[in-house]
Scaffold this motif. Structure first.
Motif, PDB file in Angstrom:
ATOM      1  N   THR A  22      -8.458   3.233  14.130  1.00 18.52           N
ATOM      2  CA  THR A  22      -8.168   2.919  12.649  1.00 18.52           C
ATOM      3  C   THR A  22      -7.804   1.261  12.628  1.00 18.52           C
ATOM      4  O   THR A  22      -8.346   0.815  11.389  1.00 18.52           O
ATOM      5  CB  THR A  22      -6.721   3.567  12.485  1.00 18.52           C
ATOM      6  OG1 THR A  22      -7.077   4.853  12.783  1.00 18.52           O
ATOM      7  CG2 THR A  22      -6.322   3.152  10.840  1.00 18.52           C
ATOM      8  N   LEU A  23      -7.159   0.615  13.498  1.00 12.96           N
ATOM      9  CA  LEU A  23      -7.241  -0.769  13.552  1.00 12.96           C
ATOM     10  C   LEU A  23      -8.282  -1.541  13.267  1.00 12.96           C
ATOM     11  O   LEU A  23      -8.461  -2.338  12.605  1.00 12.96           O
ATOM     12  CB  LEU A  23      -6.214  -1.172  14.535  1.00 12.96           C
ATOM     13  CG  LEU A  23      -5.491  -2.424  13.975  1.00 12.96           C
ATOM     14  CD1 LEU A  23      -4.558  -2.166  12.997  1.00 12.96           C
ATOM     15  CD2 LEU A  23      -4.334  -3.005  15.428  1.00 12.96           C
ATOM     16  N   HIS A  24      -9.114  -1.100  14.324  1.00 13.09           N
ATOM     17  CA  HIS A  24     -10.590  -1.728  14.047  1.00 13.09           C
ATOM     18  C   HIS A  24     -11.425  -1.352  13.027  1.00 13.09           C
ATOM     19  O   HIS A  24     -12.035  -2.638  12.327  1.00 13.09           O
ATOM     20  CB  HIS A  24     -11.378  -1.136  15.298  1.00 13.09           C
ATOM     21  CG  HIS A  24     -11.075  -1.814  17.084  1.00 13.09           C
ATOM     22  ND1 HIS A  24     -11.488  -1.287  17.834  1.00 13.09           N
ATOM     23  CD2 HIS A  24     -10.034  -2.463  17.090  1.00 13.09           C
ATOM     24  CE1 HIS A  24     -10.883  -2.095  18.961  1.00 13.09           C
ATOM     25  NE2 HIS A  24      -9.909  -2.761  18.438  1.00 13.09           N
ATOM     26  N   GLN A  25     -11.415  -0.342  12.348  1.00 14.73           N
ATOM     27  CA  GLN A  25     -12.092  -0.008  11.229  1.00 14.73           C
ATOM     28  C   GLN A  25     -11.549  -0.917   9.926  1.00 14.73           C
ATOM     29  O   GLN A  25     -12.171  -1.170   9.189  1.00 14.73           O
ATOM     30  CB  GLN A  25     -12.281   1.523  10.944  1.00 14.73           C
ATOM     31  CG  GLN A  25     -13.088   1.820   9.835  1.00 14.73           C
ATOM     32  CD  GLN A  25     -13.275   3.151   9.797  1.00 14.73           C
ATOM     33  OE1 GLN A  25     -13.437   3.985  10.844  1.00 14.73           O
ATOM     34  NE2 GLN A  25     -13.643   3.762   8.416  1.00 14.73           N
ATOM     35  N   ALA A  30     -12.079  -5.341   6.347  1.00 14.46           N
ATOM     36  CA  ALA A  30     -11.375  -6.650   5.653  1.00 14.46           C
ATOM     37  C   ALA A  30     -12.419  -7.813   5.788  1.00 14.46           C
ATOM     38  O   ALA A  30     -12.566  -8.585   5.188  1.00 14.46           O
ATOM     39  CB  ALA A  30     -10.111  -6.902   6.453  1.00 14.46           C
ATOM     40  N   ASN A  31     -13.070  -7.764   7.055  1.00 10.58           N
ATOM     41  CA  ASN A  31     -14.050  -9.049   7.069  1.00 10.58           C
ATOM     42  C   ASN A  31     -15.219  -8.645   6.311  1.00 10.58           C
ATOM     43  O   ASN A  31     -15.832  -9.859   5.651  1.00 10.58           O
ATOM     44  CB  ASN A  31     -14.761  -8.872   8.736  1.00 10.58           C
ATOM     45  CG  ASN A  31     -13.764  -9.356   9.634  1.00 10.58           C
ATOM     46  OD1 ASN A  31     -12.789 -10.226   9.540  1.00 10.58           O
ATOM     47  ND2 ASN A  31     -13.800  -9.045  10.877  1.00 10.58           N
ATOM     48  N   GLN A  32     -15.618  -7.491   5.965  1.00 12.33           N
ATOM     49  CA  GLN A  32     -16.745  -7.467   5.075  1.00 12.33           C
ATOM     50  C   GLN A  32     -16.133  -7.822   3.507  1.00 12.33           C
ATOM     51  O   GLN A  32     -17.007  -8.501   2.671  1.00 12.33           O
ATOM     52  CB  GLN A  32     -17.152  -6.152   5.001  1.00 12.33           C
ATOM     53  CG  GLN A  32     -17.971  -5.377   6.154  1.00 12.33           C
ATOM     54  CD  GLN A  32     -18.180  -3.871   6.191  1.00 12.33           C
ATOM     55  OE1 GLN A  32     -17.697  -3.089   5.053  1.00 12.33           O
ATOM     56  NE2 GLN A  32     -18.826  -3.413   7.252  1.00 12.33           N
ATOM     57  N   VAL A  69      -6.434  -3.290   2.263  1.00  6.58           N
ATOM     58  CA  VAL A  69      -7.569  -4.278   2.882  1.00  6.58           C
ATOM     59  C   VAL A  69      -7.891  -5.321   1.593  1.00  6.58           C
ATOM     60  O   VAL A  69      -7.940  -6.536   2.150  1.00  6.58           O
ATOM     61  CB  VAL A  69      -8.854  -3.438   3.036  1.00  6.58           C
ATOM     62  CG1 VAL A  69      -9.968  -4.250   3.366  1.00  6.58           C
ATOM     63  CG2 VAL A  69      -8.537  -2.611   4.282  1.00  6.58           C
ATOM     64  N   ILE A  70      -8.062  -4.977   0.375  1.00  3.19           N
ATOM     65  CA  ILE A  70      -8.075  -6.138  -0.459  1.00  3.19           C
ATOM     66  C   ILE A  70      -7.057  -6.879  -0.549  1.00  3.19           C
ATOM     67  O   ILE A  70      -7.274  -8.165  -0.602  1.00  3.19           O
ATOM     68  CB  ILE A  70      -8.414  -5.322  -1.930  1.00  3.19           C
ATOM     69  CG1 ILE A  70      -9.669  -4.316  -1.871  1.00  3.19           C
ATOM     70  CG2 ILE A  70      -8.496  -6.283  -3.050  1.00  3.19           C
ATOM     71  CD1 ILE A  70      -9.969  -3.462  -3.049  1.00  3.19           C
ATOM     72  N   LYS A  71      -5.782  -6.396  -0.822  1.00  4.51           N
ATOM     73  CA  LYS A  71      -4.562  -7.587  -0.706  1.00  4.51           C
ATOM     74  C   LYS A  71      -4.500  -8.174   0.515  1.00  4.51           C
ATOM     75  O   LYS A  71      -4.036  -9.413   0.449  1.00  4.51           O
ATOM     76  CB  LYS A  71      -3.323  -6.507  -1.206  1.00  4.51           C
ATOM     77  CG  LYS A  71      -2.285  -7.570  -1.442  1.00  4.51           C
ATOM     78  CD  LYS A  71      -0.988  -6.568  -1.874  1.00  4.51           C
ATOM     79  CE  LYS A  71       0.076  -7.633  -2.470  1.00  4.51           C
ATOM     80  NZ  LYS A  71       0.522  -8.577  -1.272  1.00  4.51           N
ATOM     81  N   PHE A 104     -11.135 -11.638  10.515  1.00  2.93           N
ATOM     82  CA  PHE A 104      -9.640 -10.950  10.959  1.00  2.93           C
ATOM     83  C   PHE A 104     -10.140 -10.417  12.541  1.00  2.93           C
ATOM     84  O   PHE A 104     -11.233  -9.906  12.510  1.00  2.93           O
ATOM     85  CB  PHE A 104      -9.184  -9.613  10.270  1.00  2.93           C
ATOM     86  CG  PHE A 104      -8.864 -10.203   8.541  1.00  2.93           C
ATOM     87  CD1 PHE A 104      -7.759 -10.734   8.454  1.00  2.93           C
ATOM     88  CD2 PHE A 104      -9.914 -10.440   7.792  1.00  2.93           C
ATOM     89  CE1 PHE A 104      -7.212 -11.311   7.335  1.00  2.93           C
ATOM     90  CE2 PHE A 104      -9.467 -10.889   6.435  1.00  2.93           C
ATOM     91  CZ  PHE A 104      -8.418 -11.315   6.044  1.00  2.93           C
ATOM     92  N   HIS A 105      -9.243 -10.427  13.319  1.00  2.00           N
ATOM     93  CA  HIS A 105      -9.583 -10.088  14.912  1.00  2.00           C
ATOM     94  C   HIS A 105      -9.487  -8.547  14.620  1.00  2.00           C
ATOM     95  O   HIS A 105      -8.692  -8.060  13.845  1.00  2.00           O
ATOM     96  CB  HIS A 105      -8.499 -10.575  15.715  1.00  2.00           C
ATOM     97  CG  HIS A 105      -8.744 -10.406  17.066  1.00  2.00           C
ATOM     98  ND1 HIS A 105      -8.365  -9.169  17.854  1.00  2.00           N
ATOM     99  CD2 HIS A 105      -9.316 -10.991  17.788  1.00  2.00           C
ATOM    100  CE1 HIS A 105      -8.776  -9.289  19.026  1.00  2.00           C
ATOM    101  NE2 HIS A 105      -9.327 -10.408  19.299  1.00  2.00           N
TER     102      HIS A 105
END
Length: 411
Positions: A22-25, A30-32, A69-71, A104-105
Motif C-alpha cells: 500500500t505504501l509503495h503504491q 504521488a510521484n506521478q 495523494v493530491i494534497k 517521494f521515497h
C-alpha cells in the motif's frame, strides 16, 4: 495545544506485506502526480484534482486516498516554496530543487483519516485500508502515557510510517493546556551549553558528557562510511544520522521533563537565554564549528517551551548578553571578562563572589526573568497614563520594546 503521539504497530507477516504494498503504491502515485504538477505548473488542490483524480481512481485507489495523494503533493510544493521564500534553500541547492519534480521515497509516510483508519483502543488494534482490501486486528503498542493520550485526545489524520523495518502510526492529539500561573513564585534560570547541556539556577547540572561521547563515536563511524563512498555506506549514513538525532531528542526530553516538573511543583516559572542567531554571532575555530552546528540548544528550548505551556508554567526568554560575566550579587553587578579566569569558573573582581560559571549564568538569567515577565505582561496603556511622556511627532517612541542586542554570550 497539538502534540504528536507515535504508536508502534505489530503486524503479522501477511499484514506487513499488505501495508508495504500500500505504501509503495501510494508513493508511486504521488510521484506521478508530482511530475504532472511540475510540468504543467499546477500546484493548487482543486486544479490538480480535476486533472488526476479520475486516473488515481482508475488505478485502484479509494476516493479518500486519491484526495490524500493530491494534497500530499501540493503540500510538498508549498513547503518547497516556503523554504525558498524564507531563505532556507539558496544557491545550488535551490536551483537543483527547482529544476526537477519532487519525488517521494517508496517508504515515505502517508496520511490516513478516520474513513481509512479505525482505532480500537480497548482491543489495542487498528483497522486500515490497503490496496488488498481493509485489514483488521493489527495490534499496536506504546508507553502507558502515550496510549492514554492517544485514546483521550487524538484528532484528525494519522501517518503510516515504516522506519528501519518497524511500522508506526503517528497521530496528532489536541491536548488542553493547564491554566497559566501568571504570577510565578520566582524563576528557574536555565543556562544551556555544550559541556553541560543545561544548568539551572538551583545549581543542578545536566551533563552533556554522554551525548558528546556518543557523537564522537558516531563521527568516527561516519568518517569510515564516507571514505567507502558506496550506496550501502550512504544508506547506513542516513540511518545513523536519524539514530543520532533521536538520541539527542530523547536526552533533551528527559532534561525538559525534569525542569518543568520542578517548576510546576514549586510554583516558579522557567527562564532561558534567547540564543537565536548564535551561529552567526559567535566566532569559532574550524574544529569547533561541527560541534556548535550539531548542538541541540534550540530543541531543548522548544521542548521547555511547549512542556511549560502544557503544564501551565510561565516561560520567558531573556537577553543573553554578559550573563556569564556579570556578578549576580544585587549590590555588586560588576561585569567584565576578568570575572571569568577560566571557562568553568567565575570570580568577581569587585566583591570576590565566586562559583561555577554555568551556575552564575543561570542565576543572572533568573534575575532578568522578573523584569522581562513584568514588561511582557504590562497593560497596553498609553504612555501618558503610565507617567511617561508621549513621543513628539517625528520622534521614535522610547517606550517601545527594544530589539535584543546581538551578543557572543561573553564566552
Amino acid at each position: 495545544m497539538k502534540l504528536v503521539v507515535q504508536a508502534k504497530l505489530l503486524p503479522t507477516p501477511e499484514q506487513a506485506e499488505a501495508l508495504e504494498s500500500t505504501l509503495h503504491q501510494l508513493n508511486q502515485a504521488a510521484n506521478q502526480v508530482s511530475r504532472l504538477a511540475f510540468h504543467t505548473k499546477t500546484f493548487q488542490v482543486f486544479a490538480l484534482r480535476r486533472r488526476v483524480y479520475g486516473e488515481l481512481k482508475a488505478a485502484g485507489l479509494g476516493a479518500q486516498q486519491a484526495q490524500h495523494v493530491i494534497k500530499k503533493v501540493v503540500d510538498a510544493y508549498t513547503t518547497l516554496r516556503g523554504l525558498i521564500r524564507n531563505g532556507r534553500l539558496t544557491g545550488k541547492r535551490q536551483r537543483q530543487a527547482e529544476s526537477k519534480p519532487i519525488t517521494f521515497h517508496a517508504e515515505a509516510a502517508h496520511p490516513f483519516d478516520d474513513r481509512c483508519l479505525s482505532w480500537l483502543h480497548d482491543a489495542r488494534t487498528v483497522s486500515i485500508w490497503t490496496v488488498h482490501g481493509r485489514i483488521k486486528d493489527i495490534a499496536f503498542t506504546g508507553s502507558p502515557d502515550q496510549l492514554k493520550t492517544l485514546a483521550a485526545y487524538r484528532q484528525g489524520e494519522s501517518d503510516l510510517l515504516l522506519r528501519d523495518g518497524t511500522w508506526y502510526l503517528v497521530a496528532t492529539c489536541e491536548i488542553p493546556e493547564a491554566p497559566l500561573k501568571a504570577d510565578p513564585d520566582g524563576w528557574i534560570g536555565v543556562d544551556r551549553g555544550i559541556i553541560n547541556l543545561a544548568t539551572t539556577s538551583d545549581g543542578i547540572n545536566y551533563s552533556g558528557q554522554k551525548l558528546t561521547h556518543y557523537r564522537r563515536k558516531m563521527a568516527r563511524v561516519r568518517t569510515e562510511l564516507q571514505a567507502r563512498g558506496t550506496k550501502s555506506a550512504r544508506r547506513k549514513l542516513k540511518r545513523r544520522a536519524k539514530r543520532e538525532r533521536r538520541f539527542a531528542a530523547e536526552t533533551n526530553h528527559v532534561i525538559a521533563n525534569e525542569i518543568v516538573a520542578d517548576a510546576q511543583r514549586t510554583g516558579r516559572g522557567i527562564a532561558v537565554e534567547e540564543l537565536a542567531g548564535i551561529r552567526d554571532r559567535v566566532r569559532l575555530w574550524p574544529s569547533q564549528r561541527a560541534t556548535l552546528s550539531s548542538w541541540p540548544f534550540h530543541q531543548l528550548g522548544a521542548f521547555l517551551a511547549y512542556k511549560a505551556r502544557r503544564a501551565g508554567v510561565a516561560f520567558v526568554q531573556v537577553d543573553p548578553a554578559y550573563t556569564s560575566q556579570r556578578c549576580p550579587n544585587p549590590w555588586c553587578g560588576h561585569t567584565g571578562r576578568g570575572n571569568r579566569p577560566s571557562r568553568d569558573t567565575f570570580r568577581c573582581g569587585s566583591c570576590g563572589f565566586a562559583g561555577p560559571a554555568d551556575h552564575i549564568a543561570a542565576l543572572n538569567v533568573a534575575r532578568r526573568a522578573s523584569a522581562v515577565w513584568a514588561f511582557v505582561n504590562m497593560p497596553n496603556e498609553p504612555a501618558v497614563e503610565r507617567g511617561l511622556s508621549a513621543p513628539r511627532a517625528g520622534q521614535p517612541d522610547r517606550t517601545a520594546r527594544r530589539k535584543p542586542r546581538a551578543s557572543n554570550l561573553g564566552r
